[in-house]
Design a protein around this motif. Structure first.
Motif, short mmCIF file in Angstrom:
data_model
loop_
_atom_site.label_atom_id
_atom_site.label_comp_id
_atom_site.label_asym_id
_atom_site.label_seq_id
_atom_site.Cartn_x
_atom_site.Cartn_y
_atom_site.Cartn_z
N ALA A 312 4.33 25.13 -15.13
CA ALA A 312 4.66 23.98 -14.30
C ALA A 312 5.47 22.94 -15.06
O ALA A 312 6.41 22.34 -14.50
N LEU A 313 5.13 22.71 -16.32
CA LEU A 313 5.85 21.70 -17.08
C LEU A 313 7.27 22.11 -17.44
O LEU A 313 8.06 21.30 -17.92
N ARG A 314 7.61 23.35 -17.18
CA ARG A 314 8.99 23.79 -17.39
C ARG A 314 9.92 23.25 -16.30
O ARG A 314 11.14 23.24 -16.48
N THR A 315 9.35 22.84 -15.18
CA THR A 315 10.16 22.47 -14.02
C THR A 315 10.34 20.96 -13.91
O THR A 315 9.59 20.17 -14.50
N CYS A 316 11.35 20.57 -13.13
CA CYS A 316 11.61 19.14 -12.95
C CYS A 316 10.51 18.47 -12.14
O CYS A 316 10.33 17.25 -12.21
N LEU A 344 7.77 11.08 -24.27
CA LEU A 344 8.05 12.51 -24.15
C LEU A 344 7.55 13.09 -22.83
O LEU A 344 8.02 14.13 -22.37
N LEU A 345 6.56 12.41 -22.24
CA LEU A 345 6.06 12.75 -20.91
C LEU A 345 6.12 11.49 -20.06
O LEU A 345 6.05 10.37 -20.58
N GLY A 358 11.42 14.93 -24.17
CA GLY A 358 10.30 15.86 -24.21
C GLY A 358 10.73 17.31 -24.09
O GLY A 358 10.04 18.22 -24.58
N LEU A 359 11.89 17.54 -23.44
CA LEU A 359 12.38 18.91 -23.30
C LEU A 359 12.57 19.58 -24.66
O LEU A 359 12.36 20.79 -24.80
N PHE A 360 12.97 18.80 -25.64
CA PHE A 360 13.31 19.37 -26.94
C PHE A 360 12.08 19.75 -27.76
O PHE A 360 12.19 20.50 -28.74
N VAL A 361 10.93 19.24 -27.37
CA VAL A 361 9.68 19.59 -28.07
C VAL A 361 8.66 20.10 -27.05
O VAL A 361 7.45 19.92 -27.22
N SER A 362 9.14 20.73 -26.00
CA SER A 362 8.27 21.15 -24.90
C SER A 362 7.19 22.11 -25.36
O SER A 362 6.04 22.03 -24.89
N ASP A 363 7.52 23.03 -26.26
CA ASP A 363 6.51 23.99 -26.71
C ASP A 363 5.34 23.29 -27.40
O ASP A 363 4.17 23.64 -27.19
N ASP A 364 5.67 22.29 -28.22
CA ASP A 364 4.61 21.55 -28.92
C ASP A 364 3.74 20.77 -27.94
O ASP A 364 2.50 20.74 -28.07
N ILE A 365 4.37 20.17 -26.94
CA ILE A 365 3.61 19.39 -25.96
C ILE A 365 2.69 20.31 -25.16
O ILE A 365 1.50 20.02 -24.98
N MET A 366 3.22 21.42 -24.68
CA MET A 366 2.41 22.35 -23.90
C MET A 366 1.24 22.88 -24.72
O MET A 366 0.12 23.02 -24.21
N SER A 367 1.49 23.20 -25.98
CA SER A 367 0.42 23.70 -26.85
C SER A 367 -0.70 22.67 -26.98
O SER A 367 -1.88 23.02 -27.00
#
Length: 372
Positions: A312-316, A344-345, A358-367
């Protein structure tokens, strides 16, 4: 309504970067298509009374355009017979060099109304590095043939992060894609997956991967140029003109059930996830014996929440917190606070979305938001 994915693993040659299950054993195409059609029947019998209608169909691979028109027609007939598919979107992935005038016309006649084309780059030297079969000149030619055949929903894939590529090179590729006036663009950084020829090449040459800062600048340039051209940045790697988002891929990000047919294909019904064996011969032999060669796992509450975070966080639109139970909503809100404070969020009402930074560190945020 569910989406239907059919994996077509056949390729005339393998690309250096591809980590998807594929094979160059083209002599098995007809037997494989027969097996996929039989899998539809086996699943229909197993799911009698519980089978949902299909809204989208996606032929992915591999290289689905390596199937003949007769083989595609056979699949189309079975899809309609088994699923009663009055689909809003029927997509096929193609290589540009497979799209002859006749092939484009026949795709349209079969009801295929969306084509996803792997262009990757408009530099012939880089195409050779990737072991792609087509040339840059074949991409606009293929697009025009599809247009002439009446297909008005075309997506083009691009790739960036090549060894020695600079921002000017990347801008050239973006501009070349925009000149095609296609309805959808996808762009991915060149990834090095273990076991691929590119991975083995990197072991010998560490310089095969560019630095992260250059990749970041390329992604920023992509966002700027494509959105300025009127495309909506609706998912981390995807851009669409208004009304032309990929309906099939959007179902993955919106937690909608889907059925996967063919070797290595995955299915999801909201409660379980299953996957077919990633072996062409074993898949065909099992289906011919009347067996479904798949494994499955029951998705517990933690896994379902974690899956929602990572898609879900991948989407706008981001994540709708109101869809979460009290336990996970409380956890997510608490963990998200520091990223909101860092810019970032962002939260609007019950929606939690990534900011541009936040897009540039999305993997870290999701983790960090995953429940452990």
């Amino acid at each position: 309504m569910a989406g239907l994915y059919i994996h077509i693993p056949f390729c005339a040659s393998r690309c250096i970067y591809c980590g998807f299950y594929s094979t160059t054993a083209l002599q098995w195409r007809q037997r494989y298509v027969d097996a996929v059609c039989k899998e539809m029947e086996l699943r229909a019998k197993k799911e009698e009374g519980r089978r949902e209608s299909v809204e989208t169909v996606y032929l992915g691979g591999g290289t689905p355009s390596q199937l003949t028109i007769d083989q595609l027609r056979q699949l189309s007939i079975y899809i309609n017979n088994v699923y009663g598919a009055a689909t809003r979107e029927f997509t096929i992935e193609v290589n540009p060099d497979d799209v002859s005038t006749e092939y484009a016309v026949m795709l349209s006649q079969l009801g295929i109304n969306r084509v996803s084309m792997g262009a990757q780059t408009f530099d012939d030297e880089r195409l050779r590095f990737l072991h792609r079969r087509h040339t840059a000149a074949q991409v606009p030619l293929a697009v025009q043939r599809l247009r002439d055949a009446g297909i008005q929903n075309i997506s083009v894939d691009l790739m960036y992060g090549f060894p020695d590529e600079n921002l000017q090179d990347w801008e050239y590729d973006i501009d070349a894609a925009l000149r095609l006036h296609v309805e959808h663009l996808s762009a991915y950084c060149l990834m090095i997956e273990e076991g691929t020829p590119l991975w083995r090449l990197k072991i010998k040459n560490e310089k095969i991967k560019m630095d992260e800062e250059t990749e970041r600048l390329m992604y920023e340039r992509l966002i700027d140029k494509v959105t300025e051209a009127g495309y909506e940045h609706y998912e981390i790697s995807n851009f669409a003109k208004p009304g032309f988002r990929s309906k099939h891929n959007s179902s993955y990000w919106q937690d909608i059930p889907y059925v996967g047919l063919g070797a290595a294909a995955h299915s999801y019904d909201g409660h379980t996830r299953s996957w077919n064996i990633s072996d062409l011969q074993q898949y065909m032999e099992a289906i011919e014996r009347g067996q479904l060669p798949s494994e499955q796992e029951v998705i517990d509450e933690d896994t379902h929440y974690n899956d929602r975070i990572t898609v879900a966080l991948r989407t706008c639109e981001g994540l709708d917190l109101s869809t979460l139970s009290h336990k996970y909503r409380t956890y997510c809100e608490r963990e998200a606070q520091r990223y909101i404070a860092l810019g970032l969020l962002t939260r609007e009402g019950t929606r939690l979305t990534l900011t541009r930074q936040g897009l540039f560190v999305s993997d870290d945020i999701m983790s960090s938001l995953i429940y452990v």
